[in-house]
Design a protein around this motif. Structure first.
Motif, PDB file in Angstrom:
ATOM      1  N   LEU A 201       1.155   7.624   1.454  1.00 29.28           N
ATOM      2  CA  LEU A 201      -0.227   7.716   0.982  1.00 29.28           C
ATOM      3  C   LEU A 201      -0.346   7.374  -0.499  1.00 29.28           C
ATOM      4  O   LEU A 201      -1.393   6.900  -0.945  1.00 29.28           O
ATOM      5  CB  LEU A 201      -0.780   9.114   1.265  1.00 29.28           C
ATOM      6  N   ASP A 202       0.724   7.595  -1.271  1.00 30.16           N
ATOM      7  CA  ASP A 202       0.667   7.227  -2.687  1.00 30.16           C
ATOM      8  C   ASP A 202       0.630   5.713  -2.851  1.00 30.16           C
ATOM      9  O   ASP A 202      -0.132   5.178  -3.659  1.00 30.16           O
ATOM     10  CB  ASP A 202       1.869   7.800  -3.453  1.00 30.16           C
ATOM     11  N   ILE A 203       1.452   5.031  -2.092  1.00 29.12           N
ATOM     12  CA  ILE A 203       1.415   3.562  -2.140  1.00 29.12           C
ATOM     13  C   ILE A 203       0.035   3.084  -1.703  1.00 29.12           C
ATOM     14  O   ILE A 203      -0.599   2.255  -2.358  1.00 29.12           O
ATOM     15  CB  ILE A 203       2.505   2.943  -1.228  1.00 29.12           C
ATOM     16  N   ALA A 204      -0.449   3.662  -0.610  1.00 27.64           N
ATOM     17  CA  ALA A 204      -1.749   3.233  -0.086  1.00 27.64           C
ATOM     18  C   ALA A 204      -2.850   3.435  -1.123  1.00 27.64           C
ATOM     19  O   ALA A 204      -3.751   2.612  -1.261  1.00 27.64           O
ATOM     20  CB  ALA A 204      -2.071   4.003   1.192  1.00 27.64           C
ATOM     21  N   ALA A 205      -2.763   4.533  -1.871  1.00 25.34           N
ATOM     22  CA  ALA A 205      -3.846   4.854  -2.804  1.00 25.34           C
ATOM     23  C   ALA A 205      -3.766   4.047  -4.097  1.00 25.34           C
ATOM     24  O   ALA A 205      -4.774   3.842  -4.757  1.00 25.34           O
ATOM     25  CB  ALA A 205      -3.833   6.344  -3.123  1.00 25.34           C
ATOM     26  N   VAL A 220      -9.300  -0.487  12.791  1.00 26.88           N
ATOM     27  CA  VAL A 220     -10.425   0.399  12.486  1.00 26.88           C
ATOM     28  C   VAL A 220     -11.314  -0.254  11.433  1.00 26.88           C
ATOM     29  O   VAL A 220     -12.528  -0.281  11.540  1.00 26.88           O
ATOM     30  CB  VAL A 220      -9.930   1.766  11.968  1.00 26.88           C
ATOM     31  N   THR A 221     -10.670  -0.766  10.401  1.00 26.79           N
ATOM     32  CA  THR A 221     -11.426  -1.442   9.352  1.00 26.79           C
ATOM     33  C   THR A 221     -10.429  -2.200   8.496  1.00 26.79           C
ATOM     34  O   THR A 221      -9.247  -1.903   8.472  1.00 26.79           O
ATOM     35  CB  THR A 221     -12.209  -0.430   8.476  1.00 26.79           C
ATOM     36  N   PHE A 222     -10.917  -3.212   7.815  1.00 24.92           N
ATOM     37  CA  PHE A 222     -10.091  -3.903   6.821  1.00 24.92           C
ATOM     38  C   PHE A 222     -11.018  -4.392   5.732  1.00 24.92           C
ATOM     39  O   PHE A 222     -12.058  -4.991   6.010  1.00 24.92           O
ATOM     40  CB  PHE A 222      -9.334  -5.082   7.430  1.00 24.92           C
ATOM     41  N   GLY A 223     -10.689  -4.109   4.475  1.00 23.16           N
ATOM     42  CA  GLY A 223     -11.549  -4.549   3.391  1.00 23.16           C
ATOM     43  C   GLY A 223     -11.056  -4.021   2.059  1.00 23.16           C
ATOM     44  O   GLY A 223      -9.925  -3.539   1.963  1.00 23.16           O
ATOM     45  N   PRO A 224     -11.898  -4.097   1.032  1.00 17.28           N
ATOM     46  CA  PRO A 224     -11.500  -3.607  -0.281  1.00 17.28           C
ATOM     47  C   PRO A 224     -10.992  -2.166  -0.188  1.00 17.28           C
ATOM     48  O   PRO A 224     -11.495  -1.381   0.613  1.00 17.28           O
ATOM     49  CB  PRO A 224     -12.800  -3.662  -1.091  1.00 17.28           C
ATOM     50  N   ARG A 225      -9.981  -1.815  -0.977  1.00 20.06           N
ATOM     51  CA  ARG A 225      -9.337  -0.503  -0.889  1.00 20.06           C
ATOM     52  C   ARG A 225     -10.338   0.648  -0.921  1.00 20.06           C
ATOM     53  O   ARG A 225     -10.186   1.642  -0.232  1.00 20.06           O
ATOM     54  CB  ARG A 225      -8.338  -0.334  -2.038  1.00 20.06           C
ATOM     55  N   GLU A 226     -11.401   0.479  -1.697  1.00 22.32           N
ATOM     56  CA  GLU A 226     -12.361   1.569  -1.862  1.00 22.32           C
ATOM     57  C   GLU A 226     -13.074   1.919  -0.556  1.00 22.32           C
ATOM     58  O   GLU A 226     -13.525   3.047  -0.382  1.00 22.32           O
ATOM     59  CB  GLU A 226     -13.398   1.204  -2.932  1.00 22.32           C
ATOM     60  N   PRO A 308     -20.426   0.065   2.069  1.00 24.46           N
ATOM     61  CA  PRO A 308     -21.062   1.385   2.068  1.00 24.46           C
ATOM     62  C   PRO A 308     -21.238   1.902   0.637  1.00 24.46           C
ATOM     63  O   PRO A 308     -20.474   1.529  -0.263  1.00 24.46           O
ATOM     64  CB  PRO A 308     -20.054   2.273   2.818  1.00 24.46           C
ATOM     65  N   GLU A 309     -22.216   2.769   0.500  1.00 29.31           N
ATOM     66  CA  GLU A 309     -22.577   3.335  -0.801  1.00 29.31           C
ATOM     67  C   GLU A 309     -21.368   3.895  -1.584  1.00 29.31           C
ATOM     68  O   GLU A 309     -21.148   3.560  -2.755  1.00 29.31           O
ATOM     69  CB  GLU A 309     -23.616   4.441  -0.546  1.00 29.31           C
ATOM     70  N   ALA A 310     -20.568   4.739  -0.896  1.00 26.33           N
ATOM     71  CA  ALA A 310     -19.446   5.401  -1.582  1.00 26.33           C
ATOM     72  C   ALA A 310     -18.456   4.367  -2.124  1.00 26.33           C
ATOM     73  O   ALA A 310     -17.931   4.500  -3.233  1.00 26.33           O
ATOM     74  CB  ALA A 310     -18.740   6.367  -0.642  1.00 26.33           C
ATOM     75  N   ALA A 311     -18.214   3.313  -1.341  1.00 21.10           N
ATOM     76  CA  ALA A 311     -17.286   2.274  -1.766  1.00 21.10           C
ATOM     77  C   ALA A 311     -17.855   1.505  -2.964  1.00 21.10           C
ATOM     78  O   ALA A 311     -17.147   1.214  -3.928  1.00 21.10           O
ATOM     79  CB  ALA A 311     -17.001   1.316  -0.614  1.00 21.10           C
ATOM     80  N   ARG A 312     -19.154   1.227  -2.917  1.00 20.92           N
ATOM     81  CA  ARG A 312     -19.799   0.511  -4.029  1.00 20.92           C
ATOM     82  C   ARG A 312     -19.650   1.285  -5.329  1.00 20.92           C
ATOM     83  O   ARG A 312     -19.286   0.726  -6.362  1.00 20.92           O
ATOM     84  CB  ARG A 312     -21.299   0.323  -3.740  1.00 20.92           C
ATOM     85  N   THR A 313     -19.925   2.596  -5.246  1.00 20.78           N
ATOM     86  CA  THR A 313     -19.814   3.428  -6.439  1.00 20.78           C
ATOM     87  C   THR A 313     -18.389   3.397  -6.980  1.00 20.78           C
ATOM     88  O   THR A 313     -18.165   3.229  -8.183  1.00 20.78           O
ATOM     89  CB  THR A 313     -20.211   4.886  -6.092  1.00 20.78           C
TER      90      THR A 313
END
Ligand SMILES: Nc1ncnc2c1ncn2[C@@H]1O[C@H](COP(=O)(O)OP(=O)(O)OP(=O)(O)O)[C@@H](O)[C@H]1O
Ligand SMILES: [Mg+2]
Length: 328
Positions: A201-205, A220-226, A308-313
C-alpha cells in the motif's frame, strides 16, 4: 521516451475459468502505473498478456501499431524487445554471478562486444546500487539485493516499457521505501512507461501516476492515482485500508451470506471515512525532471471534467504551489 500501451477489451480464460473480461486501459507514455488486486485476480496473467506470452481470447494490446495478441509472432517477438521484465521471484540463475545474470539478456539478444557489455552491465549495477556485489552469486546476497539485481537485468536492453511483478515481495519496509524511490528515479532517468503490480500500500500510495485494480474478473477502475486513492467503492477502500470487512474475502470474493452478516454490524462508517492522498514521490536531488510527470499534468488537467469531485480536489491540491511545487 516511453511508449503508450493501449489495452482494448481484453478477456482471458483458462478452460472454463474466466480470469478477467473486457479489460480496457491505456498506460500513458513514460508514466508510472500500478495495478492492484487481491491474490489470484489475474495480475500476473495480465502482465504476461501484455507481452504476448499468454493469449487472451478477445481484445487487443497495441504497442507501436503491433497487436501483442493477434499480430504475427515475428512482430510480437520484435516488439517484446522493447520490454524490461522484473519477475515476482527475481528469477536469477543460481549458478551465475550477478554480473553474468545481468549480462545474460545482452549476450542472448545482442551481438555486443564483451567490453561494451561490461560497460552497460556496470552502469545498470550502479543505478540499482549494487556496485561491489557483481561477483557474488544470488545465494550469497539478501532478498532485497536479488530484487535489485532482477531490476538491473530488466534494464540492460534499454527498455521503453518496464513491467514489474511484485518488486517488493519479501522486502522489509525500509527496503521497500528505497525501492519506491529507485523506481521513481529510474523513471526520471529513462522515461520508460512502467506498470507495477504490487500488494504494497505504501508503493501504491506514493509511486504511481495512475492506478487500477482487478477484482471479480473485472477492472474496477483505472485512472489518475487520486481517483483510486479517494474512491469510496467498497472493494477499493477495503483493499487500500487492508480491512477484513468488505467484499473481499479469503477466496477473493465473499459470499452473499457473509456480506449480509457483516452489514448487520454496520461497517458502513468504516468504509466511507475521509481519506487523505499523500504526495507522490519526487525524483532524488540531482535526478532529471520526470518528463512523464510533466505530460501527466497536462493530461490530467484536460480530463478534470470527467473525474469525481474528491479526485479533482486532490489533484488540484497536489499541483498547488503550497504542495511543494517541485513537480513542475
Ligand atoms: N498457465 C495457467 N494455466 C491455468 N491457469 C492459470 C495459469 N496461469 C494462471 N492461472 C490461473 O489464473 C488465476 C490468476 O493467476 P495470477 O497468477 O495472474 O494471479 P495474481 O493476481 O498474480 O495473484 P498473486 O497476487 O497471488 O500473484 C489463478 O487462478 C491461476 O490459477
Ligand atoms: Mg501474481
Amino acid at each position: 521516451m516511453g511508449i503508450e500501451v493501449v489495452v482494448e477489451g481484453l478477456t482471458k480464460s483458462f478452460g472454463k475459468q474466466n480470469i478477467w473480461q473486457n479489460v480496457s486501459l491505456t498506460l500513458p507514455a513514460g508514466e508510472v502505473s500500478v495495478m492492484l488486486g487481491p491474490s489470484g485476480t489475474g495480475k500476473t496473467v495480465f502482465l504476461k498478456s501484455i507481452i504476448g506470452l499468454l493469449k487472451p481470447e478477445q481484445g487487443r494490446v497495441l504497442i507501436n501499431g503491433v497487436d501483442m495478441v493477434n499480430s504475427p509472432e515475428r512482430e510480437i517477438m520484435e516488439t517484446r524487445k522493447l520490454f524490461g521484465l522484473m519477475f515476482q521471484d527475481g528469477a536469477l540463475f543460481g549458478s551465475m554471478s550477478l554480473f553474468d545474470n545481468i549480462a545474460f539478456p545482452l549476450r542472448e539478444h545482442t551481438r555486443k562486444k564483451e567490453s561494451e557489455i561490461r560497460r552497460i552491465v556496470m552502469e545498470r549495477i550502479d543505478i540499482v546500487g549494487l556496485l561491489g556485489a557483481e561477483g557474488k552469486l544470488p545465494g550469497e546476497i539478501s532478498g532485497g539485493m536479488r530484487k535489485r539485481a532482477g531490476l538491473a537485468r530488466a534494464l540492460v536492453l534499454d527498455p521503453q516499457i518496464i513491467l514489474c511483478d511484485e518488486p517488493d515481495s519479501g522486502l522489509d519496509p525500509v527496503r521497500t521505501a528505497y525501492l519506491s524511490q529507485l523506481l521513481i528515479d529510474l523513471n526520471a532517468q529513462i522515461d520508460a512507461t512502467m506498470l507495477i503490480v504490487t500488494h504494497n500500500l505504501d508503493i501504491a500510495a506514493t509511486v504511481p501516476d495512475n492506478m487500477g485494480m482487478l477484482f471479480c474478473r473485472n477492472l474496477v477502475t483505472f485512472g489518475p492515482r487520486e481517483v483510486l486513492l479517494t474512491s469510496d467503492t467498497p472493494v477499493v477502500s477495503q483493499f487500500l485500508a487492508g480491512r477484513r470487512e468488505g467484499p473481499i474475502g479469503m477466496s477473493e470474493e465473499k459470499d452473499a451470506a457473509t456480506l449480509a452478516a457483516e452489514q448487520q454490524f454496520d461497517t458502513a462508517p468504516l468504509l466511507t471515512g475521509p481519506r487523505t492522498v499523500v504526495p507522490q514521490l519526487e525524483p532524488s536531488p540531482g535526478m532529471p525532471v520526470r518528463q512523464g510527470a510533466l505530460r501527466r499534468r497536462e493530461r490530467v488537467m484536460s480530463m478534470m471534467g470527467q473525474l469525481p469531485e474528491a479526485a479533482r480536489t486532490a489533484i488540484l491540491n497536489s499541483y498547488a504551489p503550497a504542495a511543494g511545487g517541485a513537480r513542475a
